[in-house]
Write an enzyme that holds these catalytic residues in place. Structure first.
Site, PDB file in Angstrom:
ATOM      1  CE  LYS A  88      99.880  34.414  44.348  1.00  0.00           C
ATOM      2  NZ  LYS A  88      98.628  33.973  44.960  1.00  0.00           N
ATOM      3  NE  ARG A  94      99.057  27.858  40.502  1.00  0.00           N
ATOM      4  CZ  ARG A  94      99.580  28.995  40.022  1.00  0.00           C
ATOM      5  NH1 ARG A  94     100.021  29.934  40.862  1.00  0.00           N
ATOM      6  NH2 ARG A  94      99.645  29.200  38.717  1.00  0.00           N
TER       7      ARG A  94
END
Length: 286
Positions: free
Chosen positions: A221, A255
């Site tokens: 991210k 995830r």
């Protein structure tokens, strides 16, 4: 124990590893590498062979910087992958969608879970989950997939996210979704800046205290890239550190894009916490 699809998880002492397979031309990390059907199916197979417990298949990116696709196009992207992956594995399969019709088609094709970054706000989606008995991932975001949110603001990020998740869980229960079919996700970087996501990491226990298994989607991210000044493709170490910290604060599903590295880091974390024995010890304690 919690049964999800064909597998059981003891989240008191076990972490599930969810592999990301994006059948989109514009995913922020993959950049379309698994857009072709054969590549998407092969990526899912490799992930399971590498130790993933779960495969998350998506056909519509969260980013607002994309062309709108209709429901039929999204179904055409995800259903063939789900059908092929279901044929070769008992791993959990989730569909990353916020649309009721896509979720229904995916579940009919063999998916077990609806992973919704829109928090079950799309009309009819909660009812599909309730009717089919599917597990749902209820995620925090302000705008949802494909919607631009400029300069997101929170009075206090953690209580704000917590209150939203509690309200959406109540909505899920009211729609008839069983409590043991609910997972929550605070939505790191979804309509949040780097400081918001870091604060969620520091106080993740306030999210896990809501009482449902917590999923974290931290892999590569931007908050990791901005913290370390690393471009896409050079965030593996930061991702591993973030996932380990999240596990220590109560997350039980991670995830990820890089399955082999995550499997090693997560299984080592479980062993250090005393949740699992070494695989190949040279000496026994007896």
């Amino acid at each position: 124990m919690r049964r999800i699809g064909r597998r059981e998880f003891d989240f008191r002492r076990q972490v599930a590893i969810m592999a990301i397979v994006n059948r989109t031309p514009n995913s922020f990390h993959d950049q379309g590498r698994t857009f072709e059907l054969e590549r998407a199916v092969e990526a899912a197979r490799r992930a399971v062979d590498a130790g993933a417990d779960w495969v998350d298949i998506g056909g519509f990116a969260f980013s607002a910087a994309q062309a709108e696709i209709d429901v039929a196009a999204e179904i055409d992207r995800v259903v063939p992958v789900i059908s092929e992956v279901r044929r070769v594995t008992d791993a959990v399969i989730s569909v990353d969608t916020h649309r009721a019709a896509v979720a229904a088609a995916a579940l009919a094709a063999g998916a077990d879970v609806i992973n919704d970054t829109n928090g079950l706000r799309e009309p009819g989606l909660a009812e599909v989950a309730a009717r089919t008995g599917a597990t749902v991932v209820v995620t925090h975001s302000l705008g949802g997939p494909g919607r631009r949110v400029m300069r997101p603001h929170y009075a206090d990020i953690v209580p704000d996210v917590s209150a939203y998740l509690r309200e959406r869980v109540r909505a899920a229960l009211a729609a008839g979704i069983a409590a043991d079919r609910i997972i929550i996700d605070p939505g790191h970087d979804l309509n949040k800046n780097t400081y918001h996501s870091l604060e969620l990491m520091r106080r993740l226990e306030e999210i896990t205290a809501i009482g449902y298994p917590t999923l974290v989607a931290l892999s590569n991210k931007d908050f990791i890239g901005e913290t370390l000044d690393r471009p896409q493709g050079e965030r593996t170490e930061g991702t591993i550190a973030a996932n380990v910290m999240a596990i220590l604060r109560g997350a039980r599903i991670v995830r990820v894009h890089d399955v082999p590295a995550t499997v090693a880091a997560v299984r080592m974390t479980e062993a250090m916490l005393g949740w699992r024995a070494p695989v190949a010890p040279k000496h026994n304690l007896a």
